[in-house]
Write a protein that holds these residues in place. Structure first.
Motif, short mmCIF file in Angstrom:
data_model
loop_
_atom_site.label_atom_id
_atom_site.label_comp_id
_atom_site.label_asym_id
_atom_site.label_seq_id
_atom_site.Cartn_x
_atom_site.Cartn_y
_atom_site.Cartn_z
N HIS A 159 0.83 -1.21 0.00
CA HIS A 159 0.00 0.00 0.00
C HIS A 159 0.86 1.26 0.00
O HIS A 159 0.52 2.25 -0.66
N SER A 160 1.96 1.22 0.74
CA SER A 160 2.82 2.41 0.82
C SER A 160 3.44 2.76 -0.53
O SER A 160 3.81 3.91 -0.76
N VAL A 164 -2.79 -1.96 -4.40
CA VAL A 164 -3.68 -2.81 -3.61
C VAL A 164 -3.64 -4.21 -4.22
O VAL A 164 -3.71 -4.36 -5.45
N HIS A 165 -3.54 -5.23 -3.38
CA HIS A 165 -3.43 -6.60 -3.88
C HIS A 165 -4.73 -7.08 -4.53
O HIS A 165 -4.73 -7.65 -5.61
N ARG A 166 -5.84 -6.95 -3.82
CA ARG A 166 -7.20 -7.27 -4.30
C ARG A 166 -7.51 -8.75 -4.42
O ARG A 166 -8.62 -9.11 -4.86
N SER A 191 -3.79 -6.99 -8.84
CA SER A 191 -3.29 -5.79 -8.16
C SER A 191 -3.40 -4.56 -9.06
O SER A 191 -3.11 -4.63 -10.25
N ARG A 192 -3.83 -3.45 -8.46
CA ARG A 192 -3.99 -2.20 -9.21
C ARG A 192 -3.54 -1.03 -8.34
O ARG A 192 -3.46 -1.14 -7.12
N ALA A 193 -3.27 0.08 -8.99
CA ALA A 193 -2.85 1.28 -8.27
C ALA A 193 -4.00 1.82 -7.45
O ALA A 193 -5.17 1.78 -7.87
N ILE A 194 -3.68 2.32 -6.26
CA ILE A 194 -4.69 2.94 -5.40
C ILE A 194 -5.30 4.14 -6.14
O ILE A 194 -4.60 4.94 -6.74
N GLY A 195 -6.63 4.23 -6.10
CA GLY A 195 -7.31 5.34 -6.74
C GLY A 195 -7.76 5.07 -8.16
O GLY A 195 -8.56 5.83 -8.71
N SER A 196 -7.27 3.98 -8.76
CA SER A 196 -7.74 3.64 -10.11
C SER A 196 -9.16 3.08 -10.03
O SER A 196 -9.61 2.64 -8.97
N THR A 197 -9.87 3.11 -11.13
CA THR A 197 -11.24 2.59 -11.15
C THR A 197 -11.28 1.28 -11.91
O THR A 197 -10.62 1.12 -12.95
N VAL A 198 -12.03 0.34 -11.37
CA VAL A 198 -12.18 -0.97 -12.01
C VAL A 198 -13.66 -1.34 -12.01
O VAL A 198 -14.45 -0.85 -11.21
N GLU A 239 -9.20 0.89 -3.36
CA GLU A 239 -8.71 1.45 -2.11
C GLU A 239 -8.13 0.34 -1.23
O GLU A 239 -8.54 -0.83 -1.34
N PRO A 240 -7.21 0.67 -0.33
CA PRO A 240 -6.60 -0.34 0.54
C PRO A 240 -7.58 -1.11 1.41
O PRO A 240 -7.30 -2.24 1.83
N CYS A 241 -8.75 -0.54 1.68
CA CYS A 241 -9.72 -1.21 2.55
C CYS A 241 -10.20 -2.54 1.95
O CYS A 241 -10.72 -3.40 2.67
#
Length: 394
Positions: A159-160, A164-166, A191-198, A239-241
């Motif tokens: 995350h840092s 995000v693994h997902r 896995s995708r970048a935080i903030g990207s939309t899927v 998001e990381p959540c």
């Protein structure tokens, strides 16, 4: 005592500049590697030993490099069903960003054959965590906490770096030793970048987050209406959540060797009972935090959980779990994603009992130690009196 009264670490709004930079850097690595990917014949460079795993992605084979003599895992992606972009994204993410000791890392070898895209990665020679969970032996509580700590660190590291693994689940966590003391999280295909939309996808699994339930509802309505036209896609922000939810389910699985529910929707009886319990718990916690003080500090979540254990007992599937781990699960399995605790939250709950039987045993040992200490104190008092009398001090 565990540091459970620390301020809860929830997610701050995504730093768009940071995530855009992470995604751009990964894209650049993929572009450069695409220019230099060789075509190789597997048997010329590797001695394939055995199949390690197989799935919808392809297969993983244990192999030995003929020149180096080192064992490694070769991950094969069928070219017919895998885009070059997705292959290179997973390879470069694993190679460049998975530097934590509990993340599976690619080792700089990638190539194509007429049928497959292939890259080499660290080999997990002892299977995956799923085989441990479903076994009759399972893992003890100390081991569960150790593994949870490792995975917390691995996911926090990812995350840092902006990703995000997902897809955290037992099948994607590999054992580095036969005694299950060291694990590595792998498989970064989703896995995708935080903030990207899927595009939101619902699938029947306890690891699927409850916020994608509207997708299931839309699918069901389409089936009922008999409509043939395509329904409008639902998009979500990465998001990381998403990883927090999966870690919460995983902790439960490790402690109980089963799942808390079949799917995270209101149709599932187990999840519905958890949600009802969670709502009651959240309401009581809010009232107590607003209205009750002890000394100069407000009551912490753990104390509230312990005091509410009788008034609002957890659902039956959580029987045997201590208030300490239930407080952690309440943070990680928050139905509202924006209020879900971070993976780093796990570190605040290490050291204390996660099972009620362990809590009872610890209390018994503490009581025995206190009795011994009392005897020593009382015995010391008698000896002091005798010494004073011998000196003529009385």
């Amino acid at each position: 005592m565990p540091k459970r009264v620390q301020k809860k670490k929830t997610y701050q709004p995504t730093d768009q500049k940071m995530t855009a930079a992470a995604a751009q850097e990964l894209d650049e690595r993929c572009f450069l590697s695409a220019q230099s990917m060789p075509n190789l014949k597997v048997s010329d460079h590797f001695q394939v030993v055995k199949l390690l795993g197989e799935g919808s992605y392809g297969k993983v084979m244990l192999a030995v490099h003929r020149k180096r003599g080192t064992p490694m895992a070769l991950k094969f992606f069928p070219r017919q069903s895998t885009s070059l972009t997705s292959f290179l994204r997973e390879y470069n993410l694993s190679l460049s960003y998975c530097t934590h000791p509990s993340l599976t890392r690619a080792i700089g070898i990638f190539f194509s054959t007429p049928s497959y895209y292939v890259f080499a990665q660290q080999a997990g020679l002892y299977g995956d965590l799923y085989s441990v969970i479903v076994s009759e032996v399972g893992v003890d509580e100390e081991c569960v906490q150790r593994l949870a700590s490792q995975l917390s660190g691995a996911v926090t590291h990812l995350h840092s770096l902006g990703f995000v693994h997902r897809d955290i689940k037992p099948e994607n966590i590999f054992l580095c030793d036969s005694s299950c003391r060291w694990v590595k999280l792998g498989d970064f295909g989703l896995s995708r970048a935080i903030g990207s939309t899927v595009r939101a996808v619902w699938y029947e699994s306890p690891f699927c987050t409850p916020e994608v339930e509207p997708v299931k509802v839309a699918q069901r309505e389409k089936e009922w209406d008999g409509a043939e036209e395509e329904t409008e896609d639902i998009w979500i922000t990465v998001e990381p959540c998403i990883d927090s939810w999966a870690l919460g389910v995983l902790v439960y699985c490790l402690l109980t060797s089963c799942f808390p529910w079949e799917e995270s929707t209101n149709d599932d009886r187990g999840y519905r009972r958890f949600k009802e319990w969670f709502d009651r718990e959240a309401e009581k916690e809010e009232k107590m935090k607003d209205g009750e003080w002890r000394g100069e500090e407000k009551i912490d979540s753990y104390t509230i959980m312990k005091e509410n254990q009788r008034d609002n007992p957890p659902p039956s599937q959580f029987e045997g779990l201590s208030p300490l781990v239930m407080t952690l699960l309440k943070e990680l399995l928050h139905p509202e994603p924006k209020h879900r605790g971070s993976p780093e939250e796990i570190l605040s709950y290490l050291g204390g009992p996660w099972l009620i039987e362990t809590e009872i045993e610890e209390k018994r040992k503490a009581d025995e130690a206190e009795k011994e200490a009392r005897k020593i104190r009382e015995g010391g008092g008698v000896e002091e009196e005798l010494v004073r009398e011998g000196r003529g001090e009385r």
